[in-house]
Motif scaffolding. Sequence first.
Motif, PDB file in Angstrom:
ATOM      1  N   GLN A 167       0.829  -1.202   0.000  1.00  0.00           N
ATOM      2  CA  GLN A 167       0.000   0.000   0.000  1.00  0.00           C
ATOM      3  C   GLN A 167       0.872   1.264   0.000  1.00  0.00           C
ATOM      4  N   CYS A 168       2.063   1.190   0.562  1.00  0.00           N
ATOM      5  CA  CYS A 168       2.914   2.386   0.609  1.00  0.00           C
ATOM      6  C   CYS A 168       4.172   2.218  -0.231  1.00  0.00           C
ATOM      7  N   MET A 169       4.055   1.449  -1.316  1.00  0.00           N
ATOM      8  CA  MET A 169       5.197   1.286  -2.206  1.00  0.00           C
ATOM      9  C   MET A 169       5.115   2.273  -3.359  1.00  0.00           C
ATOM     10  N   SER A 170       6.240   2.513  -3.975  1.00  0.00           N
ATOM     11  CA  SER A 170       6.314   3.270  -5.218  1.00  0.00           C
ATOM     12  C   SER A 170       6.772   2.339  -6.321  1.00  0.00           C
ATOM     13  N   ALA A 171       6.514   2.752  -7.556  1.00  0.00           N
ATOM     14  CA  ALA A 171       6.944   1.938  -8.688  1.00  0.00           C
ATOM     15  C   ALA A 171       8.085   2.635  -9.401  1.00  0.00           C
ATOM     16  N   GLY A 172       7.750   3.428 -10.416  1.00  0.00           N
ATOM     17  CA  GLY A 172       8.783   4.052 -11.217  1.00  0.00           C
ATOM     18  C   GLY A 172       8.676   5.556 -11.260  1.00  0.00           C
ATOM     19  N   ASP A 173       9.222   6.117 -12.322  1.00  0.00           N
ATOM     20  CA  ASP A 173       9.261   7.557 -12.501  1.00  0.00           C
ATOM     21  C   ASP A 173       8.074   7.995 -13.355  1.00  0.00           C
ATOM     22  N   ASN A 174       7.501   9.153 -13.016  1.00  0.00           N
ATOM     23  CA  ASN A 174       6.328   9.637 -13.739  1.00  0.00           C
ATOM     24  C   ASN A 174       6.661  10.740 -14.728  1.00  0.00           C
ATOM     25  N   GLY A 175       7.951  10.993 -14.959  1.00  0.00           N
ATOM     26  CA  GLY A 175       8.347  12.134 -15.775  1.00  0.00           C
ATOM     27  C   GLY A 175       8.340  11.860 -17.272  1.00  0.00           C
ATOM     28  N   TRP A 176       8.611  12.907 -18.017  1.00  0.00           N
ATOM     29  CA  TRP A 176       8.603  12.904 -19.472  1.00  0.00           C
ATOM     30  C   TRP A 176       9.558  11.853 -20.046  1.00  0.00           C
ATOM     31  N   ASN A 177      10.798  11.859 -19.599  1.00  0.00           N
ATOM     32  CA  ASN A 177      11.812  11.008 -20.223  1.00  0.00           C
ATOM     33  C   ASN A 177      11.548   9.529 -20.005  1.00  0.00           C
ATOM     34  N   ASP A 178      11.322   9.113 -18.763  1.00  0.00           N
ATOM     35  CA  ASP A 178      11.186   7.684 -18.483  1.00  0.00           C
ATOM     36  C   ASP A 178       9.900   7.104 -19.051  1.00  0.00           C
ATOM     37  N   ASN A 179       8.838   7.886 -19.082  1.00  0.00           N
ATOM     38  CA  ASN A 179       7.586   7.347 -19.626  1.00  0.00           C
ATOM     39  C   ASN A 179       7.629   7.253 -21.148  1.00  0.00           C
ATOM     40  N   HIS A 180       8.241   8.224 -21.803  1.00  0.00           N
ATOM     41  CA  HIS A 180       8.435   8.081 -23.246  1.00  0.00           C
ATOM     42  C   HIS A 180       9.399   6.933 -23.548  1.00  0.00           C
ATOM     43  N   GLU A 188      -2.160  11.508 -13.749  1.00  0.00           N
ATOM     44  CA  GLU A 188      -1.185  10.799 -14.590  1.00  0.00           C
ATOM     45  C   GLU A 188      -0.845   9.468 -13.942  1.00  0.00           C
ATOM     46  N   THR A 189       0.051   8.698 -14.575  1.00  0.00           N
ATOM     47  CA  THR A 189       0.208   7.297 -14.192  1.00  0.00           C
ATOM     48  C   THR A 189       1.140   7.063 -13.011  1.00  0.00           C
ATOM     49  N   ILE A 228       2.133  12.819 -21.670  1.00  0.00           N
ATOM     50  CA  ILE A 228       2.965  11.712 -21.203  1.00  0.00           C
ATOM     51  C   ILE A 228       4.052  12.313 -20.319  1.00  0.00           C
ATOM     52  N   ALA A 229       3.637  12.728 -19.145  1.00  0.00           N
ATOM     53  CA  ALA A 229       4.518  13.491 -18.268  1.00  0.00           C
ATOM     54  C   ALA A 229       3.919  13.494 -16.865  1.00  0.00           C
ATOM     55  N   SER A 230       4.425  14.362 -16.033  1.00  0.00           N
ATOM     56  CA  SER A 230       4.120  14.378 -14.611  1.00  0.00           C
ATOM     57  C   SER A 230       2.865  15.195 -14.286  1.00  0.00           C
ATOM     58  N   THR A 231       2.716  15.507 -13.002  1.00  0.00           N
ATOM     59  CA  THR A 231       1.479  16.102 -12.491  1.00  0.00           C
ATOM     60  C   THR A 231       1.157  17.460 -13.106  1.00  0.00           C
ATOM     61  N   ASN A 232       2.079  18.409 -13.028  1.00  0.00           N
ATOM     62  CA  ASN A 232       1.730  19.776 -13.417  1.00  0.00           C
ATOM     63  C   ASN A 232       1.227  19.905 -14.848  1.00  0.00           C
ATOM     64  N   PRO A 233       1.898  19.312 -15.844  1.00  0.00           N
ATOM     65  CA  PRO A 233       1.366  19.438 -17.199  1.00  0.00           C
ATOM     66  C   PRO A 233      -0.047  18.887 -17.339  1.00  0.00           C
ATOM     67  N   ASN A 234      -0.326  17.797 -16.648  1.00  0.00           N
ATOM     68  CA  ASN A 234      -1.654  17.201 -16.759  1.00  0.00           C
ATOM     69  C   ASN A 234      -2.721  18.017 -16.047  1.00  0.00           C
ATOM     70  N   ARG A 235      -2.382  18.571 -14.898  1.00  0.00           N
ATOM     71  CA  ARG A 235      -3.367  19.409 -14.211  1.00  0.00           C
ATOM     72  C   ARG A 235      -3.530  20.765 -14.902  1.00  0.00           C
ATOM     73  N   VAL A 236      -2.480  21.241 -15.534  1.00  0.00           N
ATOM     74  CA  VAL A 236      -2.618  22.440 -16.359  1.00  0.00           C
ATOM     75  C   VAL A 236      -3.589  22.179 -17.510  1.00  0.00           C
ATOM     76  N   SER A 237      -3.498  21.004 -18.122  1.00  0.00           N
ATOM     77  CA  SER A 237      -4.442  20.632 -19.175  1.00  0.00           C
ATOM     78  C   SER A 237      -5.862  20.565 -18.634  1.00  0.00           C
ATOM     79  N   TRP A 238      -6.020  19.974 -17.473  1.00  0.00           N
ATOM     80  CA  TRP A 238      -7.340  19.841 -16.827  1.00  0.00           C
ATOM     81  C   TRP A 238      -7.969  21.207 -16.576  1.00  0.00           C
ATOM     82  N   ALA A 239      -7.149  22.167 -16.173  1.00  0.00           N
ATOM     83  CA  ALA A 239      -7.672  23.481 -15.791  1.00  0.00           C
ATOM     84  C   ALA A 239      -7.785  24.444 -16.965  1.00  0.00           C
ATOM     85  N   SER A 240      -6.989  24.214 -18.039  1.00  0.00           N
ATOM     86  CA  SER A 240      -6.948  25.219 -19.101  1.00  0.00           C
ATOM     87  C   SER A 240      -7.158  24.671 -20.506  1.00  0.00           C
TER      88      SER A 240
END
Length: 615
Positions: free
Chosen positions: A98-111, A327-328, A160-172
């Motif tokens: 329940q309190c584990m992490s997996a990988g990176d949510n950023g632009w480079n690693d997800n692409h 995001e993922t 395909i990136a982290s939190t801020n770009p996706n929430r910026v899309s959600w809001a704008s």
Amino acid sequence: MPLLASSLLALGAFALSAEAGLSQIDHVVLFMQENRAFDHYFGTMAGIRGFKDPNRLQAPGHKPVWYQDVDSSLSNDTDSLLPWYLNYLGGDWVEATQCMSAGDNGWNDNHAALNDDLNNKWALNNTPWSWGYYKRSDLPVHFGIAEGWTIGDMYQESVIASTNPNRVSWASGSINAPGSPQTPDEGGITIDNNETPGCEGTDLNCYPLKWKTFAEYWEDAGVSWQLYQDVDNFDDNPLAWFQQFQQASNTSALGKKGMSFLGLDKFYEDAKNGNLPSISYIIGPAELSEHPPYQPKDGGWLQQQIVNAVVNGKNYDKTALIISFDETGGWGDHVVPYHSPKNTPGEWIEDPYSKLGDVYTGPGFRLPFYIVSPWTRGGHVFTERSDHISQIKFVEEWLASKGKHVVTTQVPAWRRAHMSDLTKAFDFSKTDLSIPNIPKADTPSLDSKGVWNGYAVCEAAFNVTRPPVPYGKQTEATSLVTESGFKSVRGQLTEGRYLTFEASGYALGVAGSFVVAQRATSKHNSKSQRWVIHQTVDGGQGAAEVILSSAVDGRYLAKGNRLTSDKSRAQGFKIVDQGNGKGYTIQATSGQHLGISRARLCTSKTSWNVFSVTY
């Protein structure tokens, strides 16, 4: 074979136009959580595009997408990794993960994991834990909410990136990629979480942002709205990253509605008493956000509080609650993102980090998504391609039904034309105010000061929260597990499911080399009535052109209601969701409709019910 009427009982008397239906809604609540992928949460769920996807990618020269590449840097026991249940060892792992992490949510690693749409590098270019998933027993509240109302299984992150770009899309509606409606001096392209004044490169990840948010359009049009957040908001309020909100005074409309800290208790109170504005944003606290390593079960508790506040509130009969994730979070998903053609303005860029070349920004991988309302009740699956811009489009359509033209000009053209507006997830021909029986979530842990601390308690209890990866110990039978069952389908059809087509108690079935009418089964579990669609022409937001193959042996439905092994002879169809409970029409490219009268093509329309099945 049984002879069937070529038309169903007239449904028109019970159906409303989409506009008339949408106008029944007075309140829309937009609630976004953090950092989880669709397969990671719901890949095992019955009746959705999950681990029994008949259209899963298998690129030439490669294994099916389930098999992620593994090399000696990870293991010498195997060259591939299948999706794996994180709690396969049982015991303390059920709590520890329940309190584990997996990988990176950023632009480079997800692409890098996406690997030019081969989608086969999650283990190597992110982490092997990225390919792990939970089951219903780990997420009983999430499953209960999603299946109590309507789940969307093709909802994608916007970037395909982290939190801020996706929430910026959600809001704008945009991240200001070249070709977007914005100018570069309004903030440049946003693909990272930079919140330091200035830019990280030429017109790259600049802060603050300056283009117009959707909330400002509401304000200009006199539409009531409010963002509800506690002081601990995990820095998840996207409005706070825009200059116009940062500079707004505490007594201004933008300051009071977008930057104040009313608290979630205020939302609960307003929902209970019928005082919600037309549009509400919900921003939860860090510990309850589900952002790894914060616990899914604690986020489930928060989701349950929001849902309970809405469905037990004074105006539930006029409210739609949309629950999404941004995001993922470094968790993988098997579906290659639906995206625009190369060099589409506002969608493709030259990778500013000089690693990827020309690349699309999004839409990206699938995310958990469901809609709670009296018009989505009953355990349906919504199949249209959607992303965060879809929530903007839905609000636009809803406001139009109320006689208010509030359309943002900030959304790139391809995104507006191709992503769903969510309206077909609703059936406004009937209102169902019943509430499903959802398991009660445990209240998250609090420390002596009354601060949420579930993650800290979990981490303190378990020295290791990442279970050993089951290299070389997997089979498809044990890894690609899926619950048996079905869901009724809403929305324009997309690939990825076994489907049944039924009308007046009969189903489209297979007998020998012919397509025939067969008695439908109560559980929709006859293999001879199971079909797979294959898209041949993209329909954008509308119905795509498809061909159909039988689950029995893969043969295609051809002219004359025959089956053929020759794909080139398959009959093309458009399968159209008529909306508001009126079912689907199946029309051949010749112009004739497929009616169910000895399963012959006929010119009169038949309204079909469609079910997504996993058996």
